[in-house]
Design a protein around this motif. Sequence first.
Motif, mmCIF file in Angstrom:
data_model
loop_
_atom_site.group_PDB
_atom_site.id
_atom_site.type_symbol
_atom_site.label_atom_id
_atom_site.label_comp_id
_atom_site.label_asym_id
_atom_site.label_seq_id
_atom_site.Cartn_x
_atom_site.Cartn_y
_atom_site.Cartn_z
ATOM 1 N N ILE A 1 1.055 -5.112 3.106
ATOM 2 C CA ILE A 1 -0.171 -5.295 3.891
ATOM 3 C C ILE A 1 -0.839 -6.645 3.625
ATOM 4 O O ILE A 1 -1.928 -6.907 4.137
ATOM 5 N N GLY A 2 -0.219 -7.498 2.823
ATOM 6 C CA GLY A 2 -0.858 -8.779 2.535
ATOM 7 C C GLY A 2 -0.062 -9.603 1.547
ATOM 8 O O GLY A 2 1.074 -9.279 1.198
ATOM 9 N N ALA A 3 -0.690 -10.673 1.105
ATOM 10 C CA ALA A 3 -0.030 -11.615 0.204
ATOM 11 C C ALA A 3 -1.002 -12.077 -0.877
ATOM 12 O O ALA A 3 -2.221 -11.991 -0.728
ATOM 13 N N VAL A 4 -0.434 -12.570 -1.962
ATOM 14 C CA VAL A 4 -1.210 -13.118 -3.080
ATOM 15 C C VAL A 4 -1.081 -14.627 -3.062
ATOM 16 O O VAL A 4 0.028 -15.167 -2.959
ATOM 17 N N ARG A 5 -2.219 -15.305 -3.155
ATOM 18 C CA ARG A 5 -2.218 -16.763 -3.096
ATOM 19 C C ARG A 5 -2.973 -17.337 -4.297
ATOM 20 O O ARG A 5 -3.695 -16.621 -5.003
ATOM 21 N N ASP B 1 -3.216 -8.878 5.591
ATOM 22 C CA ASP B 1 -2.686 -9.098 6.924
ATOM 23 C C ASP B 1 -3.252 -7.995 7.815
ATOM 24 O O ASP B 1 -2.868 -6.831 7.692
ATOM 25 N N ARG B 2 -4.171 -8.371 8.697
ATOM 26 C CA ARG B 2 -4.880 -7.374 9.504
ATOM 27 C C ARG B 2 -3.916 -6.542 10.361
ATOM 28 O O ARG B 2 -4.053 -5.313 10.435
ATOM 29 N N THR B 3 -2.959 -7.204 10.978
ATOM 30 C CA THR B 3 -2.018 -6.488 11.839
ATOM 31 C C THR B 3 -1.186 -5.491 11.039
ATOM 32 O O THR B 3 -1.018 -4.331 11.433
ATOM 33 N N ALA B 4 -0.683 -5.931 9.888
ATOM 34 C CA ALA B 4 0.116 -5.044 9.049
ATOM 35 C C ALA B 4 -0.721 -3.885 8.528
ATOM 36 O O ALA B 4 -0.241 -2.747 8.438
ATOM 37 N N GLN C 1 -1.234 -1.376 11.317
ATOM 38 C CA GLN C 1 -0.001 -0.631 11.546
ATOM 39 C C GLN C 1 0.233 0.409 10.456
ATOM 40 O O GLN C 1 0.706 1.509 10.733
ATOM 41 N N ALA C 2 -0.141 0.071 9.228
ATOM 42 C CA ALA C 2 0.105 0.970 8.105
ATOM 43 C C ALA C 2 -0.890 2.122 8.042
ATOM 44 O O ALA C 2 -0.579 3.182 7.484
ATOM 45 N N THR C 3 -2.081 1.920 8.597
ATOM 46 C CA THR C 3 -3.144 2.907 8.393
ATOM 47 C C THR C 3 -3.669 3.562 9.662
ATOM 48 O O THR C 3 -4.235 4.664 9.599
ATOM 49 N N LEU C 4 -3.518 2.909 10.797
ATOM 50 C CA LEU C 4 -4.143 3.410 12.027
ATOM 51 C C LEU C 4 -3.153 3.681 13.152
ATOM 52 O O LEU C 4 -3.558 3.941 14.284
ATOM 53 N N GLU C 5 -1.870 3.629 12.843
ATOM 54 C CA GLU C 5 -0.863 3.927 13.859
ATOM 55 C C GLU C 5 0.086 4.992 13.330
ATOM 56 O O GLU C 5 0.503 4.934 12.167
ATOM 57 N N LEU D 1 0.842 -1.196 0.000
ATOM 58 C CA LEU D 1 0.000 0.000 0.000
ATOM 59 C C LEU D 1 0.875 1.242 0.000
ATOM 60 O O LEU D 1 1.886 1.307 0.691
ATOM 61 N N ALA D 2 0.449 2.241 -0.768
ATOM 62 C CA ALA D 2 1.042 3.578 -0.715
ATOM 63 C C ALA D 2 -0.095 4.572 -0.530
ATOM 64 O O ALA D 2 -1.091 4.527 -1.260
ATOM 65 N N GLY D 3 0.018 5.472 0.425
ATOM 66 C CA GLY D 3 -1.046 6.436 0.679
ATOM 67 C C GLY D 3 -1.874 6.038 1.888
ATOM 68 O O GLY D 3 -1.599 5.049 2.567
ATOM 69 N N ARG D 4 -2.919 6.808 2.137
ATOM 70 C CA ARG D 4 -3.739 6.580 3.324
ATOM 71 C C ARG D 4 -5.110 6.037 2.938
ATOM 72 O O ARG D 4 -5.597 6.270 1.830
ATOM 73 N N LEU D 5 -5.712 5.330 3.874
ATOM 74 C CA LEU D 5 -7.030 4.729 3.677
ATOM 75 C C LEU D 5 -7.953 5.126 4.825
ATOM 76 O O LEU D 5 -7.518 5.261 5.969
ATOM 77 N N GLY D 6 -9.225 5.282 4.520
ATOM 78 C CA GLY D 6 -10.223 5.529 5.543
ATOM 79 C C GLY D 6 -10.439 6.982 5.904
ATOM 80 O O GLY D 6 -11.446 7.320 6.543
#
Length: 346
Positions: free
Chosen positions: A309-313, A253-256, A259-263, A179-184
Motif C-alpha cells: 500500500i505504499g513505500a518508505v523513503r 499509495d492512495r490507489t493501492a 484497492q486493498a480496503t474499499l474494493e 497491509l494485512a487485515g481490514r481498515l475502517g
Amino acid sequence: MTRPRPLVPREDPADSVRVVGEFGVIARVLARAGAAPAAEVGPGDDAAVLRTPDGRVVATTDVLVEGRHFRRDWSSAEDIGHKAAAANLADVAAMGGVTTALLVGLACPPDTSTAWLEGVATGLAEECAPLGAAVVGGDTVSAAPDSGAVVLSVTALGDLGGRVPVLRSGARPGDVLALAGRLGWSACGLAVLRRGFTSPVAAVAAHRRPAPPYAAGPAAADAGATAMCDVSDGLLADAGHLAHDSGVVVDLDRTALVQATLEPPGPLQQVAAALGGDPLAWVLTGGEDHALIATFPPDAALPDGWTTIGAVREAPEGPAVLVEGEPGEIVAEALGAEGTGHVHFR
C-alpha cells in the motif's frame, strides 16, 4: 439502517458480585477460561508458571474502560471479551510472536451480574483458543459503586518461536509498506452505533469484535519484515509511529490503499453515502480494527494476506506520513476526518 431495540434494565441481586463474592466470581470466570498448553501452573495459585521454549517473553498490556472503549448497551459481554483479548493478541502478533497466555485485571461495581462477567470470560477464551492461549490468572477488585463503570486490564504474554522481534524502528528507505487485515470497519460501525442504528450488521459487528490477522505477524517476521506495528489508533497515526521510530517517510499509495480496503464496494461505502462522508476517511484515521502494517525489502516476496500500500523513503526534512506526496493530516482534513487518528486524553 435499523434502530436498536430499547434496553430493559434487569436487576438480579442474587447473581450480583456482592452476593456471590470474590472467590465465587473467580471460580465462575475460570470455569470458562480455557486451557493454555504453555502453562505449567495455571490459575489458582499465587502466580501462574509458563513454559517459554524461546527463552524470551513478549509482553503487552491494554486497559479498557467502560464508556470509553466499550458500552454494554452496544456490545454483549462476549463481544467485550473478544475485543479486550484482540487488542492484546494483535500487539503480540505485531512483534512477530504468538500469544500463549493472558492475565486479566477486573474492577467492577458490586452489583455487576456474574452472568455478565462469565460472558466476558467466554469471549476472552473464544478469541484466545485458536492461538492455543488462555487466561491463566489475574485480579478482581471492587470499583466505586457510584461510578458504575467496569474496567478491564488485559496483559498478553507471547512466544517468538525463535524469530527476531520485529520492531517499529527497522524500516529503511526503499522498503515497501504492506497491509494485512481490514481498515475502517470498526470506525464505520462506531459511526452507525452513535447514530442509533444497528445495520449494516457487518460494520457494527466489526466494531464489536475486531478480526485481527494474527497469523500474518509471524508470517511477516519469517518473510523478513523490517518493521511492523498494529493499527489500533488509525493508519496515519500508527504509520506515523513507525515513521518516527525508523526516521523515514512513509508514502501511502492512495490507489493501492483503496484497492486493498474499499474494493469491492461494501458497507463502508453504503454508510458513508448515507452520512454524506468519504469512506477513505475511516480507512486512514479509524482505529480498533487491529490490522497490521509492515515494511519489507523491495525484493521480498510478501506472505499470503499481505498487500503493498505504499513505500518508505528518506526523510531529509524529518519523519512523516504522506499520501502520494501530500501530508497525511491535510488529506485527512480534506476528507472530513477529525485529526489523523485516536489520541488519548484529547
